[in-house]
Write a protein that holds these residues in place. Structure first.
Motif, PDB file in Angstrom:
ATOM      1  N   ALA A  59      39.524   7.579  72.310  1.00  0.00           N
ATOM      2  CA  ALA A  59      40.680   6.967  71.642  1.00  0.00           C
ATOM      3  C   ALA A  59      41.062   7.750  70.396  1.00  0.00           C
ATOM      4  O   ALA A  59      42.249   7.919  70.084  1.00  0.00           O
ATOM      5  CB  ALA A  59      40.364   5.514  71.283  1.00  0.00           C
TER       6      ALA A  59
ATOM      7  N   GLY B 296      43.511   9.982  72.260  1.00  0.00           N
ATOM      8  CA  GLY B 296      44.516   8.930  72.295  1.00  0.00           C
ATOM      9  C   GLY B 296      44.552   8.168  73.601  1.00  0.00           C
ATOM     10  O   GLY B 296      45.553   7.518  73.923  1.00  0.00           O
ATOM     11  N   TRP B 297      43.443   8.205  74.367  1.00  0.00           N
ATOM     12  CA  TRP B 297      43.409   7.537  75.672  1.00  0.00           C
ATOM     13  C   TRP B 297      43.065   6.056  75.513  1.00  0.00           C
ATOM     14  O   TRP B 297      42.218   5.696  74.689  1.00  0.00           O
ATOM     15  CB  TRP B 297      42.357   8.172  76.570  1.00  0.00           C
TER      16      TRP B 297
ATOM     17  N   ARG C 136      40.760   2.623  59.299  1.00  0.00           N
ATOM     18  CA  ARG C 136      41.908   2.041  60.008  1.00  0.00           C
ATOM     19  C   ARG C 136      43.200   2.765  59.635  1.00  0.00           C
ATOM     20  O   ARG C 136      44.072   2.978  60.482  1.00  0.00           O
ATOM     21  CB  ARG C 136      42.021   0.551  59.690  1.00  0.00           C
TER      22      ARG C 136
ATOM     23  N   LEU D  75      43.308   6.000  61.507  1.00  0.00           N
ATOM     24  CA  LEU D  75      43.381   5.875  62.970  1.00  0.00           C
ATOM     25  C   LEU D  75      44.347   4.761  63.346  1.00  0.00           C
ATOM     26  O   LEU D  75      43.966   3.784  64.007  1.00  0.00           O
ATOM     27  CB  LEU D  75      41.984   5.581  63.532  1.00  0.00           C
ATOM     28  N   PRO D  76      45.617   4.877  62.995  1.00  0.00           N
ATOM     29  CA  PRO D  76      46.560   3.788  63.249  1.00  0.00           C
ATOM     30  C   PRO D  76      46.834   3.563  64.731  1.00  0.00           C
ATOM     31  O   PRO D  76      47.286   2.477  65.114  1.00  0.00           O
ATOM     32  CB  PRO D  76      47.827   4.250  62.525  1.00  0.00           C
ATOM     33  N   TYR D  77      46.562   4.562  65.544  1.00  0.00           N
ATOM     34  CA  TYR D  77      46.848   4.469  66.980  1.00  0.00           C
ATOM     35  C   TYR D  77      45.669   3.894  67.779  1.00  0.00           C
ATOM     36  O   TYR D  77      45.754   3.757  69.001  1.00  0.00           O
ATOM     37  CB  TYR D  77      47.199   5.855  67.536  1.00  0.00           C
ATOM     38  N   VAL D  78      44.574   3.569  67.109  1.00  0.00           N
ATOM     39  CA  VAL D  78      43.390   3.026  67.772  1.00  0.00           C
ATOM     40  C   VAL D  78      43.397   1.508  67.644  1.00  0.00           C
ATOM     41  O   VAL D  78      43.738   0.967  66.584  1.00  0.00           O
ATOM     42  CB  VAL D  78      42.093   3.612  67.163  1.00  0.00           C
ATOM     43  N   ASP D  79      43.028   0.814  68.709  1.00  0.00           N
ATOM     44  CA  ASP D  79      42.944  -0.645  68.701  1.00  0.00           C
ATOM     45  C   ASP D  79      42.086  -1.093  67.516  1.00  0.00           C
ATOM     46  O   ASP D  79      40.917  -0.707  67.412  1.00  0.00           O
ATOM     47  CB  ASP D  79      42.319  -1.125  70.016  1.00  0.00           C
TER      48      ASP D  79
ATOM     49  N   ARG E  56      37.820  14.993  64.168  1.00  0.00           N
ATOM     50  CA  ARG E  56      39.221  15.419  64.170  1.00  0.00           C
ATOM     51  C   ARG E  56      39.441  16.682  63.347  1.00  0.00           C
ATOM     52  O   ARG E  56      40.464  17.343  63.484  1.00  0.00           O
ATOM     53  CB  ARG E  56      40.105  14.296  63.615  1.00  0.00           C
TER      54      ARG E  56
END
Length: 605
Positions: free
Chosen positions: A151, A155-156, A314, A317-321, A336
């Motif tokens: 993730a 980004g999966w 958080r 990593l705004p694109y992670v649940d 990263r």
């Protein structure tokens, strides 16, 4: 995050290279269950040792270490460093006993050691309990870590990660058998360790960190310490005293089972000799504790400077649940910063670590469900090829169940604590069953049931708001379980005499606990010496802990302590070498022939 073409080429190349052993050894693996599950009992010590190290290096391991460090500092790692005591006990007390037993799986041990319907019941029950339930929890933990890492880096969504990983793992595990797995893990370990050291190197280059000197200067002293603050006794008790005095021998945890078990036992049983079983297990413990800890710890400490709080993670990593973002996410977040090429190598290493662990658990769990359940109770007279075919179907089923269970878990530490609580209190019996003839099948059944009931009771109480400190829960569980199984042992009928005598002839355990049985067989004393084994165990622990802290102090720039621990490691290592030479000299038959002792053992009836 964007991966370059070079990164993807490295990842694909690593997958192709790792699959070569599976293709070469597929026919051999499919010839029999002995080949599929124990590599024909022909594996050398160095291959077994590296395989054990690779198996226990999974995608969730660096995440778990990062979780420990960020929540309580380096000292929190005693939660797993303490298991070195268990591992070294396995090396010097149990590795050769397992190899002498000649069983195909460690669950087959129950009907070798015990008698009656209870022995059969415990073998079948543990085949389902460990091979299905417990095994799927472990694989789900590994899946969760892989999903979190992908993730962050790719980004999966979780379903895509699980789908890709499941196809790769099932394809390999169902084709290769243990031989292919051992060879693949040897290759994969190189990828995984290279990636770990690269992650630590580039983490130190961050401006927030400023290299090793900057890390030591900027990190809180409390985060760097190897020992707890004994002025804060409740914390010291929980993270240091109890792990070193109670936890290591009382808790059943995969890869660090008291007395050996699961995939560690599987590899000892696959060894070509007793010496290979001992040597491989020793190599595993040295590499597992002294070699691998510090690259992960360096990244974890660096992450406290780059992402001091969960809010920082958080934000980054705004694109992670958000439900997936815990302290364990700091490790993939630090990846990263790897440059092109190195990022691909890191992903290849993590994927290798993932596949080695999952493939091992698939093969191990399948061995229980096929050999100890299906073959023993459902189809006892089918052909070897039939059992291998069933094993390949079971492999796929286990992976599907583990993937579904992944959605229930939240963090690496939560999973670690779940497995620790379920296995608490049973460890002592797994040590004593080799050395005290009076332990019987009902002892094991009562230990499993009482441990599980107490653990569920604490789980329900915590959910209801009655929070019980983990160290208190552990002590109560261990005490209750120990009292229950000892009382049950003394109140139930012992294992019948012919079974005890057959077991002693086969395994030849040392110590006074088998004196009466030894006399009944008319055999001489065991080839093992308990005082010699205790000395080797103590020396081995001193050697590994000294090496671990010599490296740590060198990284911290503490010259005097580095020299002191290095001298201690060198002296204990030399003594350990001499002890092992003496142990193997005592194993030689009087003629001087160095043939494996297993060939001289009387056959099992």
């Amino acid at each position: 995050m964007h991966l370059t073409t070079l990164d993807w080429l490295i990842v694909v190349a690593s997958i192709c290279i790792s699959f070569v052993p599976a293709l070469i050894l597929m026919r051999r693996a499919g010839s029999s269950t002995a080949e599929f599950f124990t590599s024909g009992r022909a594996a050398p010590w160095w291959l077994l040792g590296v395989s054990m190290v690779a198996t226990t290096f999974s995608t969730d391991t660096p995440n778990l270490v990062t979780n420990f460090v960020r929540e309580g500092g380096v000292v929190n790692n005693w939660a797993w460093w303490s298991f070195l005591l268990t591992g070294m006990a396995t090396v010097f007390f149990f590795a050769r006993l397992w190899r002498r037993s000649g069983v195909l799986t460690d669950l087959e041990f129950y009907e070798l050691r015990y008698s009656g319907r209870a022995a059969t019941v415990v073998r079948g029950f543990r085949a389902v309990y460990l091979g299905l339930f417990f095994n799927c929890i472990i694989m789900a933990t590994v899946n969760l870590a892989a999903a979190k890492i992908s993730a962050v880096l790719l980004g999966w969504p979780m379903w895509r990660t699980l789908g890709v990983c499941a196809v790769l793992s099932v394809a390999f595990a169902s084709a290769a058998g243990l031989w292919g797995l051992l060879v693949e893990e040897f290759i994969q370990f190189g990828f995984a360790m290279t990636g770990s050291f690269a992650a630590a190197w580039f983490a130190l280059q961050r401006p927030e960190v400023g290299g090793l000197e900057g890390l030591v200067a900027r990190a809180s002293p409390a985060m760097l310490g190897f020992l707890p603050d004994f002025g804060d006794w409740p914390t010291a008790l929980a993270i240091f005293v109890i792990p070193l005095t109670v936890q290591w021998w009382s808790v059943w945890y995969p890869g660090a089972e008291p007395g050996g078990g699961s995939y560690i036992a599987q590899r000892m049983l696959a060894a070509r000799s007793e010496g290979d079983a001992l040597g491989g297990t020793l190599l595993f413990n040295v590499a597992h504790y002294a070699l691998r800890s510090w690259p992960w710890i360096v990244v974890a400490l660096s992450s406290t400077l780059v992402y001091p709080t969960l809010a920082d993670l958080r934000t980054a990593l705004p694109y992670v649940d958000p439900k997936l973002v815990g302290h364990d996410m700091a490790y993939p977040a630090m990846l990263r910063f790897l440059p092109a090429g190195w990022l691909g190598l890191m992903i290849a290493g993590l994927l290798a670590a993932y596949r080695s662990t999952i493939s091992t658990h698939l093969n191990w769990g399948t061995s229980y469900l096929v050999h100890d359940l299906y073959r023993r109770f459902v189809r006892p007279s089918a052909t070897e090829r039939h059992y291998v075919a069933v094993g390949r179907l079971v492999t796929a089923g286990l992976m599907i169940l583990a993937a579904l269970l992944t959605y229930v878990l939240d963090t690496a530490r939560e999973s670690f604590q779940l497995m620790m609580s379920v296995g608490a209190g049973t460890g002592l019996i797994y040590l004593l069953r080799w050395f005290w003839w009076r332990v019987n099948a009902w002892s094991e059944i009562s230990a499993m049931v009482s441990s599980f009931v107490v653990a569920v009771g604490f789980f329900v109480a915590n959910k209801a708001g009655a929070q019980v400190p983990s160290q208190v829960a552990l002590l109560i569980t261990v005490g209750t379980t120990s009292v229950v199984w000892i009382v049950v042992t003394l109140l139930t009928r012992p294992t019948d005499q012919p079974t005890l005598e057959r077991f002693y002839r086969q395994v030849r355990p040392a110590g006074p606990g088998w004196r009466a049985v030894r006399a009944a067989t008319g055999l001489g004393p065991s080839p093992d010496s308990l005082p010699q084994q205790f000395l080797a165990w103590t020396t081995g622990c001193v050697f590994v802990y000294s090496a671990l802290f010599a490296v740590g102090n060198a990284l911290y720039g503490r010259t005097a302590l580095t020299v002191a621990f290095t001298i201690a490691a060198g002296a204990s290592g030399l003594l350990l070498y001499r002890l092992m030479r003496a142990m193997f000299r005592s194993d030689k038959p009087p003629s001087g022939n160095t043939t494996d002792l297993l060939t001289a053992a009387p056959p099992r009836a």
